[in-house]
Design a protein around this motif. Structure first.
Motif, PDB file in Angstrom:
ATOM      1  N   PHE A 131       1.168  -1.203   0.126  1.00  0.00           N
ATOM      2  CA  PHE A 131       0.103  -0.037   0.041  1.00  0.00           C
ATOM      3  C   PHE A 131       1.147   1.229  -0.004  1.00  0.00           C
ATOM      4  O   PHE A 131       1.939   1.249   0.633  1.00  0.00           O
ATOM      5  CB  PHE A 131      -0.862   0.068   1.086  1.00  0.00           C
ATOM      6  CG  PHE A 131      -2.063  -1.315   1.106  1.00  0.00           C
ATOM      7  CD1 PHE A 131      -2.901  -1.454   0.513  1.00  0.00           C
ATOM      8  CD2 PHE A 131      -1.505  -2.146   2.098  1.00  0.00           C
ATOM      9  CE1 PHE A 131      -3.816  -2.459   0.387  1.00  0.00           C
ATOM     10  CE2 PHE A 131      -2.303  -3.465   2.141  1.00  0.00           C
ATOM     11  CZ  PHE A 131      -3.313  -3.498   1.195  1.00  0.00           C
ATOM     12  N   GLU A 132       0.496   2.179  -0.765  1.00  0.00           N
ATOM     13  CA  GLU A 132       1.335   3.609  -0.940  1.00  0.00           C
ATOM     14  C   GLU A 132       1.329   4.393   0.205  1.00  0.00           C
ATOM     15  O   GLU A 132       0.432   4.068   1.202  1.00  0.00           O
ATOM     16  CB  GLU A 132       0.792   4.146  -2.085  1.00  0.00           C
ATOM     17  CG  GLU A 132       0.851   3.375  -3.408  1.00  0.00           C
ATOM     18  CD  GLU A 132       0.387   4.164  -4.782  1.00  0.00           C
ATOM     19  OE1 GLU A 132       0.648   5.380  -4.515  1.00  0.00           O
ATOM     20  OE2 GLU A 132       0.479   3.538  -5.516  1.00  0.00           O
ATOM     21  N   LEU A 133       2.011   5.190   0.478  1.00  0.00           N
ATOM     22  CA  LEU A 133       2.001   6.441   1.245  1.00  0.00           C
ATOM     23  C   LEU A 133       0.630   6.808   1.233  1.00  0.00           C
ATOM     24  O   LEU A 133      -0.233   7.041   0.215  1.00  0.00           O
ATOM     25  CB  LEU A 133       3.240   7.362   1.015  1.00  0.00           C
ATOM     26  CG  LEU A 133       4.579   6.865   1.351  1.00  0.00           C
ATOM     27  CD1 LEU A 133       5.638   7.877   1.151  1.00  0.00           C
ATOM     28  CD2 LEU A 133       4.889   6.629   2.973  1.00  0.00           C
ATOM     29  N   CYS A 134       0.302   7.486   2.319  1.00  0.00           N
ATOM     30  CA  CYS A 134      -0.997   8.195   2.428  1.00  0.00           C
ATOM     31  C   CYS A 134      -1.022   9.186   1.445  1.00  0.00           C
ATOM     32  O   CYS A 134      -0.165  10.103   1.034  1.00  0.00           O
ATOM     33  CB  CYS A 134      -1.065   8.680   3.946  1.00  0.00           C
ATOM     34  SG  CYS A 134      -2.701   9.312   4.111  1.00  0.00           S
ATOM     35  N   HIS A 135      -2.222   9.307   0.894  1.00  0.00           N
ATOM     36  CA  HIS A 135      -2.455  10.475  -0.261  1.00  0.00           C
ATOM     37  C   HIS A 135      -2.467  11.697   0.291  1.00  0.00           C
ATOM     38  O   HIS A 135      -2.460  12.783  -0.320  1.00  0.00           O
ATOM     39  CB  HIS A 135      -3.811  10.302  -0.835  1.00  0.00           C
ATOM     40  CG  HIS A 135      -5.002  10.551  -0.065  1.00  0.00           C
ATOM     41  ND1 HIS A 135      -5.517   9.730   0.906  1.00  0.00           N
ATOM     42  CD2 HIS A 135      -5.794  11.875  -0.231  1.00  0.00           C
ATOM     43  CE1 HIS A 135      -6.791  10.401   1.651  1.00  0.00           C
ATOM     44  NE2 HIS A 135      -6.689  11.335   0.652  1.00  0.00           N
ATOM     45  N   LEU A 136      -2.449  12.192   1.674  1.00  0.00           N
ATOM     46  CA  LEU A 136      -2.315  13.514   2.528  1.00  0.00           C
ATOM     47  C   LEU A 136      -0.872  13.852   2.632  1.00  0.00           C
ATOM     48  O   LEU A 136      -0.183  13.036   3.268  1.00  0.00           O
ATOM     49  CB  LEU A 136      -3.380  13.591   3.538  1.00  0.00           C
ATOM     50  CG  LEU A 136      -4.556  13.182   3.525  1.00  0.00           C
ATOM     51  CD1 LEU A 136      -5.321  13.213   4.824  1.00  0.00           C
ATOM     52  CD2 LEU A 136      -5.475  14.281   2.670  1.00  0.00           C
ATOM     53  N   PRO A 137      -0.522  14.765   1.709  1.00  0.00           N
ATOM     54  CA  PRO A 137       0.971  15.002   1.739  1.00  0.00           C
ATOM     55  C   PRO A 137       1.533  15.227   3.130  1.00  0.00           C
ATOM     56  O   PRO A 137       2.786  14.681   3.578  1.00  0.00           O
ATOM     57  CB  PRO A 137       1.053  16.247   1.078  1.00  0.00           C
ATOM     58  CG  PRO A 137       0.046  16.255   0.462  1.00  0.00           C
ATOM     59  CD  PRO A 137      -1.097  15.767   0.961  1.00  0.00           C
ATOM     60  N   GLU A 138       0.751  15.743   4.227  1.00  0.00           N
ATOM     61  CA  GLU A 138       1.343  16.012   5.579  1.00  0.00           C
ATOM     62  C   GLU A 138       1.713  14.805   6.358  1.00  0.00           C
ATOM     63  O   GLU A 138       2.506  14.691   7.044  1.00  0.00           O
ATOM     64  CB  GLU A 138       0.536  16.914   6.413  1.00  0.00           C
ATOM     65  CG  GLU A 138      -1.050  16.671   6.241  1.00  0.00           C
ATOM     66  CD  GLU A 138      -1.847  17.095   5.414  1.00  0.00           C
ATOM     67  OE1 GLU A 138      -3.219  17.595   5.739  1.00  0.00           O
ATOM     68  OE2 GLU A 138      -1.601  17.060   3.938  1.00  0.00           O
ATOM     69  N   LEU A 139       0.552  13.819   5.854  1.00  0.00           N
ATOM     70  CA  LEU A 139       0.951  12.380   6.492  1.00  0.00           C
ATOM     71  C   LEU A 139       1.843  11.485   5.833  1.00  0.00           C
ATOM     72  O   LEU A 139       2.785  10.869   6.494  1.00  0.00           O
ATOM     73  CB  LEU A 139      -0.322  11.622   6.693  1.00  0.00           C
ATOM     74  CG  LEU A 139      -1.545  12.333   7.382  1.00  0.00           C
ATOM     75  CD1 LEU A 139      -2.718  11.673   7.638  1.00  0.00           C
ATOM     76  CD2 LEU A 139      -0.933  12.754   9.143  1.00  0.00           C
ATOM     77  N   ALA A 140       1.986  11.779   4.637  1.00  0.00           N
ATOM     78  CA  ALA A 140       2.869  10.710   3.788  1.00  0.00           C
ATOM     79  C   ALA A 140       4.339  11.401   4.172  1.00  0.00           C
ATOM     80  O   ALA A 140       5.349  10.452   4.173  1.00  0.00           O
ATOM     81  CB  ALA A 140       2.792  11.017   2.414  1.00  0.00           C
ATOM     82  N   ALA A 141       4.541  12.695   4.636  1.00  0.00           N
ATOM     83  CA  ALA A 141       5.779  13.043   4.816  1.00  0.00           C
ATOM     84  C   ALA A 141       6.356  12.543   6.250  1.00  0.00           C
ATOM     85  O   ALA A 141       7.347  12.400   6.427  1.00  0.00           O
ATOM     86  CB  ALA A 141       5.668  14.589   4.964  1.00  0.00           C
ATOM     87  N   ARG A 142       5.357  12.080   6.935  1.00  0.00           N
ATOM     88  CA  ARG A 142       5.719  11.516   8.307  1.00  0.00           C
ATOM     89  C   ARG A 142       5.796   9.838   8.282  1.00  0.00           C
ATOM     90  O   ARG A 142       5.598   9.393   9.268  1.00  0.00           O
ATOM     91  CB  ARG A 142       4.379  12.021   9.313  1.00  0.00           C
ATOM     92  CG  ARG A 142       4.617  13.388   9.775  1.00  0.00           C
ATOM     93  CD  ARG A 142       3.527  14.025  10.276  1.00  0.00           C
ATOM     94  NE  ARG A 142       3.347  13.397  11.696  1.00  0.00           N
ATOM     95  CZ  ARG A 142       2.098  13.426  12.274  1.00  0.00           C
ATOM     96  NH1 ARG A 142       1.171  14.305  12.036  1.00  0.00           N
ATOM     97  NH2 ARG A 142       2.114  13.009  13.493  1.00  0.00           N
ATOM     98  N   GLY A 143       5.755   9.277   6.873  1.00  0.00           N
ATOM     99  CA  GLY A 143       5.685   8.058   6.901  1.00  0.00           C
ATOM    100  C   GLY A 143       4.416   7.173   6.937  1.00  0.00           C
ATOM    101  O   GLY A 143       4.624   6.037   6.933  1.00  0.00           O
ATOM    102  N   TYR A 144       3.524   7.750   6.932  1.00  0.00           N
ATOM    103  CA  TYR A 144       2.206   7.016   7.180  1.00  0.00           C
ATOM    104  C   TYR A 144       1.654   6.292   5.732  1.00  0.00           C
ATOM    105  O   TYR A 144       1.714   7.227   4.855  1.00  0.00           O
ATOM    106  CB  TYR A 144       1.098   7.785   7.570  1.00  0.00           C
ATOM    107  CG  TYR A 144       0.934   8.260   9.225  1.00  0.00           C
ATOM    108  CD1 TYR A 144       0.814   7.124  10.045  1.00  0.00           C
ATOM    109  CD2 TYR A 144       1.453   9.389   9.683  1.00  0.00           C
ATOM    110  CE1 TYR A 144       0.745   7.350  11.384  1.00  0.00           C
ATOM    111  CE2 TYR A 144       1.538   9.643  11.028  1.00  0.00           C
ATOM    112  CZ  TYR A 144       1.092   8.760  11.922  1.00  0.00           C
ATOM    113  OH  TYR A 144       1.386   9.037  12.981  1.00  0.00           O
ATOM    114  N   ARG A 145       1.528   5.037   5.866  1.00  0.00           N
ATOM    115  CA  ARG A 145       0.732   4.556   4.600  1.00  0.00           C
ATOM    116  C   ARG A 145      -0.801   4.412   5.088  1.00  0.00           C
ATOM    117  O   ARG A 145      -1.035   4.348   6.283  1.00  0.00           O
ATOM    118  CB  ARG A 145       1.295   3.112   4.406  1.00  0.00           C
ATOM    119  CG  ARG A 145       2.893   3.349   3.985  1.00  0.00           C
ATOM    120  CD  ARG A 145       3.447   1.929   3.899  1.00  0.00           C
ATOM    121  NE  ARG A 145       4.909   2.343   3.099  1.00  0.00           N
ATOM    122  CZ  ARG A 145       5.001   2.337   1.764  1.00  0.00           C
ATOM    123  NH1 ARG A 145       4.215   2.529   0.975  1.00  0.00           N
ATOM    124  NH2 ARG A 145       6.434   2.728   1.657  1.00  0.00           N
ATOM    125  N   SER A 146      -1.531   4.064   4.093  1.00  0.00           N
ATOM    126  CA  SER A 146      -2.960   3.914   4.460  1.00  0.00           C
ATOM    127  C   SER A 146      -3.666   2.704   3.490  1.00  0.00           C
ATOM    128  O   SER A 146      -3.130   2.166   2.504  1.00  0.00           O
ATOM    129  CB  SER A 146      -3.907   5.007   4.062  1.00  0.00           C
ATOM    130  OG  SER A 146      -3.839   5.393   2.823  1.00  0.00           O
TER     131      SER A 146
END
Length: 101
Positions: free
Chosen positions: A53-68
């Motif tokens: 699963f890719e990094l979260c589509h929300l840039p602020e969460l993707a920048a923190r390493g969250y995947r969804s």
């Protein structure tokens, strides 16, 4: 290689709240069982292949390493930390969850 799995206290509470809402408010025990089954299935995939699963589509969460990963109408946020997958949160997709993390 299966990663070790951790579920944060917040995610555990959110999971309980979702199941409770589905059963008590919506009067949908079958929907609750379906959610629980789908959650288990998706977490199993995440545990075995966290990069599936890719990094979260929300840039602020993707920048923190969250995947969804989606589970019905819910979004499960997780991080990969070394050999562990950490389930951090579970939110309804209608929520503005970027400001809640």
């Amino acid at each position: 290689m299966a990663y070790r799995l951790s579920i944060s206290r917040e995610a555990q509470r959110e999971y309980r709240d979702i199941v409770s809402y589905l059963v008590d408010v919506l009067r949908g025990p079958q929907a609750a069982r379906h959610f629980m089954s789908e959650f288990e299935r998706q977490v199993s995939i995440v545990r075995d292949q966290p990069e599936a699963f890719e990094l979260c589509h929300l840039p602020e969460l993707a920048a923190r390493g969250y995947r969804s990963v989606a589970v019905m109408r819910y979004t499960v946020l997780y991080k990969v930390i070394a050999d562990r997958v950490v389930i951090a949160h579970i939110f309804h997709q209608s929520q503005d969850y970027a400001c809640l993390v």
